[in-house]
Design a protein around this motif. Structure first.
Motif, PDB file in Angstrom:
ATOM      1  N   ALA A  89       0.827  -1.205   0.000  1.00 30.17           N
ATOM      2  CA  ALA A  89       0.000   0.000   0.000  1.00 30.17           C
ATOM      3  C   ALA A  89       0.862   1.257   0.000  1.00 30.17           C
ATOM      4  O   ALA A  89       0.578   2.230  -0.710  1.00 30.17           O
ATOM      5  N   LEU A  92       2.325   1.774  -3.415  1.00 37.07           N
ATOM      6  CA  LEU A  92       1.295   2.254  -4.334  1.00 37.07           C
ATOM      7  C   LEU A  92       1.035   3.744  -4.129  1.00 37.07           C
ATOM      8  O   LEU A  92       0.892   4.502  -5.099  1.00 37.07           O
ATOM      9  N   VAL A  93       0.979   4.177  -2.877  1.00 33.19           N
ATOM     10  CA  VAL A  93       0.792   5.603  -2.596  1.00 33.19           C
ATOM     11  C   VAL A  93       1.978   6.411  -3.102  1.00 33.19           C
ATOM     12  O   VAL A  93       1.812   7.490  -3.694  1.00 33.19           O
ATOM     13  N   ALA A 136      -4.228   1.274  -3.168  1.00 37.20           N
ATOM     14  CA  ALA A 136      -3.537   1.278  -1.878  1.00 37.20           C
ATOM     15  C   ALA A 136      -4.534   1.111  -0.736  1.00 37.20           C
ATOM     16  O   ALA A 136      -4.327   0.296   0.185  1.00 37.20           O
TER      17      ALA A 136
END
Length: 347
Positions: A89, A92-93, A136
């Motif tokens: 996550a 992804l952010v 995310a």
């Protein structure tokens, strides 16, 4: 903000590679679930396909933020694989922010290849970034730990996101302002750079079921680590060796960017600081002679000395935060090794 890595130790590099091998497949699994045409844009950004959608393997990134998640989980006594959803996550952010940053800054190259917006257009790159942000949050929401842990992790990531966006907004606003205070500039760096490092460390601890004081301690470690990185990055941007750092030396000065050493110099009240303000007060990029003069004025006004002292002070604070979390040197060994990779870089 992209982190550059130092030579480091063999142990630190091995650790980063091991964590990256764990996180990468989880990130790829999430991206593969996107619908077209956003899927191809995202895969291209990560280096997993070319602009025509043909498979490629150009390297999806260093994976430092995800590695910090896994190292924090292990530092508080949990297994690394328990924090994999949080690590994915965070990555992804981070890549959501890169896709949007490239559009805002007009950058055409990243990781040695063309940026997504320069290939697919601004709108598609923004949509791909939006999709990564949604992925995310979905990745955290569907993680295996108990719902209460997932909820806390989602709140932690959202907090970091809001701080990141605020920091980016201030950074853009500073470009149009004549005067910026040093405290303002530090707050901007805390948002734009330090927020996601702090969140990464906290997410790792949360995923491992750490006590509140441990979560707070590793979050504080990540916060100060992020500020050390930004200070070192700004110093290298003015006085570094581009052959070692991969960063164009003087580029920030050429764009009249208000980096931390520059803002410290501008607020010094010195004659050199006033001359620097006059030089920075014009329009358009500085030429080579002006860049050299600006670097000299920043140093004469004390900007370089201040940034070096502040980086040392922030590193001490980072280590103190680990002590407050009750983590000894052995427990925090992985976190400290990774921190060394992103802060102790070549000149």
């Amino acid at each position: 903000m992209t982190l550059a890595l130092a030579p480091g130790t063999t142990e630190a590099w091995d650790l980063l590679r091991r964590y990256r091998l764990l996180t990468g497949p989880r990130v790829r699994l999430a991206v593969d679930g996107l619908a077209e045409p956003v899927r191809t844009v995202a895969l291209f950004h990560f280096g997993w396909c070319d602009e025509n959608g043909r498979p490629a393997d150009d390297g999806w990134g260093k994976g430092v933020r995800g590695a910090l998640v896994l190292a924090a989980a292990q530092a508080v006594g949990g297994p690394a694989d328990q924090a994999l959803s949080s690590a994915a996550a965070v990555e992804l952010v981070h890549n959501f922010s890169l896709l949007h940053d490239d559009v805002m800054d007009g950058d055409r190259m990243r990781r040695g290849r063309r940026t997504a917006w320069s290939v697919f257009g601004e709108a598609q790159a923004v949509l791909a970034g939006d999709a990564l942000l949604a992925l995310a949050l979905d990745t955290l929401a569907s993680a295996p730990p108990p719902p209460a842990v997932n909820s806390a992790a989602t709140r932690e990531l959202c907090r970091a996101l809001l701080e990141l966006v605020t920091g980016q907004g201030h950074d853009l606003a500073f470009e149009r302002r004549g005067r910026v205070g040093l405290d303002e500039c530090l707050a901007m760096a805390a948002g734009k750079t330090a927020s996601l490092l702090a969140g990464a460390c906290a997410l790792g601890a949360l995923s491992a079921g750490a006590a509140p004081h441990q979560v707070a301690g590793v979050r504080g470690f990540g916060h100060h680590l992020g500020l050390v990185f930004q200070l070192v990055d700004d110093l290298l941007g003015i006085w570094g060796d581009s052959r070692s750092t991969g960063k164009v030396t003087g580029g920030d000065l050429r764009r009249r960017k208000k980096s931390l050493p520059v803002v410290a110099a501008l607020n010094s009240g010195s004659e050199a600081g006033r001359r620097l303000a006059d030089l920075y007060g014009g329009a358009g990029p500085l030429d080579e002679d002006q860049v050299a003069r600006a670097a000299l004025l920043v140093e004469e006004a004390g900007g370089r000395d201040w940034a070096e002292r502040e980086a040392a002070r922030r590193w001490e604070h980072a280590v103190e935060q680990l002590s407050r979390a009750g983590l000894g040197a052995e427990a925090a060994r992985g976190l400290l090794a990774l921190a060394g990779l992103v802060t102790r870089r070549d000149r």
